[in-house]
Design a protein around this motif. Structure first.
Motif, PDB file in Angstrom:
ATOM      1  N   ASP A  71      87.754  59.383  53.222  1.00 46.94           N
ATOM      2  CA  ASP A  71      86.759  58.303  52.951  1.00 46.94           C
ATOM      3  C   ASP A  71      85.810  58.063  54.281  1.00 46.94           C
ATOM      4  O   ASP A  71      84.364  57.450  53.948  1.00 46.94           O
ATOM      5  N   VAL A  72      86.096  58.686  55.347  1.00 50.52           N
ATOM      6  CA  VAL A  72      85.195  58.583  56.463  1.00 50.52           C
ATOM      7  C   VAL A  72      84.269  59.982  56.429  1.00 50.52           C
ATOM      8  O   VAL A  72      82.957  60.000  56.924  1.00 50.52           O
ATOM      9  N   SER A 121      88.011  59.799  48.149  1.00 41.53           N
ATOM     10  CA  SER A 121      86.657  60.219  48.194  1.00 41.53           C
ATOM     11  C   SER A 121      86.415  61.586  47.331  1.00 41.53           C
ATOM     12  O   SER A 121      87.436  62.067  46.875  1.00 41.53           O
ATOM     13  N   GLN A 151      83.324  61.787  53.664  1.00 41.44           N
ATOM     14  CA  GLN A 151      82.516  61.653  52.597  1.00 41.44           C
ATOM     15  C   GLN A 151      82.684  60.493  51.999  1.00 41.44           C
ATOM     16  O   GLN A 151      83.107  60.283  50.727  1.00 41.44           O
ATOM     17  N   PRO A 152      82.075  59.357  52.601  1.00 45.84           N
ATOM     18  CA  PRO A 152      82.073  58.192  51.666  1.00 45.84           C
ATOM     19  C   PRO A 152      81.230  57.903  50.638  1.00 45.84           C
ATOM     20  O   PRO A 152      80.592  59.071  50.308  1.00 45.84           O
ATOM     21  N   LEU A 205      88.103  52.073  47.014  1.00 44.43           N
ATOM     22  CA  LEU A 205      87.090  51.596  47.545  1.00 44.43           C
ATOM     23  C   LEU A 205      87.438  50.777  48.798  1.00 44.43           C
ATOM     24  O   LEU A 205      86.787  50.677  49.612  1.00 44.43           O
ATOM     25  N   GLY A 249      90.476  51.543  50.447  1.00 40.27           N
ATOM     26  CA  GLY A 249      91.349  52.246  51.399  1.00 40.27           C
ATOM     27  C   GLY A 249      92.911  52.113  51.140  1.00 40.27           C
ATOM     28  O   GLY A 249      93.752  52.847  51.698  1.00 40.27           O
ATOM     29  N   ARG A 303      88.793  56.365  42.394  1.00 44.33           N
ATOM     30  CA  ARG A 303      88.725  56.060  43.949  1.00 44.33           C
ATOM     31  C   ARG A 303      89.254  54.959  44.431  1.00 44.33           C
ATOM     32  O   ARG A 303      88.745  53.971  43.722  1.00 44.33           O
TER      33      ARG A 303
END
Length: 219
Positions: A155-156, A42, A158-159, A124, A126, A122
């Protein structure tokens, strides 16, 4: 960067607001050059790692991000500069790599901390993807130790597409410094790959991510 004037203010405020769990920060050398090599889920890592690290950190960013002529662009450029972003002029892929390595080596040779995402972009989905060998070239050319970092939950928090980070549980886990004296100054791409793979394995162990032995595609 989050310089010595801002760190006493910004870091405690950000920690109080988002309450990141920070583990192993004592593994970061307080002086001298060091490479902070992290996974990348993220945009949040760009401010979270400097907040969690017990010293100022430098990143690289395209020079255009620091030179946008509008008022908002100038304010954003100032903010990125204060976060520790160093502008790099990008040309073609080969020029971009050369310019980035040169700028990063300058940071390290000045005795500073430099942060890098070896995946290059990043993830995407995970998972942790194959690292590019720039991180190996930096440590072998400068002798700077590498501190692997596993970041969890950004990632949760700030997606992709979310501008303001949410208050969600996040962890920044610093690993033991890694040195590669046996490969020092090597110009052999096979050695670069070996060193990079060792760093990615350490990041995977810290982040708990599934490792994928292929490069992440930019989207």
């Amino acid at each position: 960067m989050l310089n010595e004037a801002l760190r006493p203010i910004v870091s405690p405020v950000a920690r109080a607001l988002y309450r990141p769990l920070i583990e192993g920060a004592e593994n970061v050398p307080r002086r001298g050059p060091v490479i902070l090599a992290a996974n990348h889920l993220s945009f949040a890592e760009n401010w979270l790692i400097p907040v969690a690290t017990p010293r100022s950190v430098r990143y690289l960013v395209k020079i255009e991000y620091l030179r946008t002529p509008s008022l908002g662009g100038r304010m954003a450029g100032w903010f990125f500069s204060e976060l520790g972003f160093v502008g790099v002029q990008r040309g073609g892929p080969r020029d971009a790599t050369s310019s980035s390595l040169e700028a990063a080596m300058g940071v390290l040779r000045a005795g500073r901390a430099f942060a890098i995402y070896p995946e290059g972009t990043r993830s995407l989905d995970g998972r942790l993807y194959r690292g590019k060998t720039g991180v190996a070239r930096l440590t072998l050319a400068t002798g700077a130790p590498v501190v692997p970092i596993g970041v969890i939950g950004t990632d949760v928090m700030q997606p992709v597409g979310v501008r303001v980070p949410r208050r969600r549980p996040v962890t920044v886990r610093f690993g033991t410094p890694m040195t590669f004296d046996e490969y020092r100054d090597s110009e052999d791409p096979a050695d670069w790959r070996t060193v990079t793979d060792k760093i990615m394995l350490a990041i995977s162990e810290l982040s708990g991510q599934e490792y994928v032995d292929e490069y992440q595609q930019k989207r």
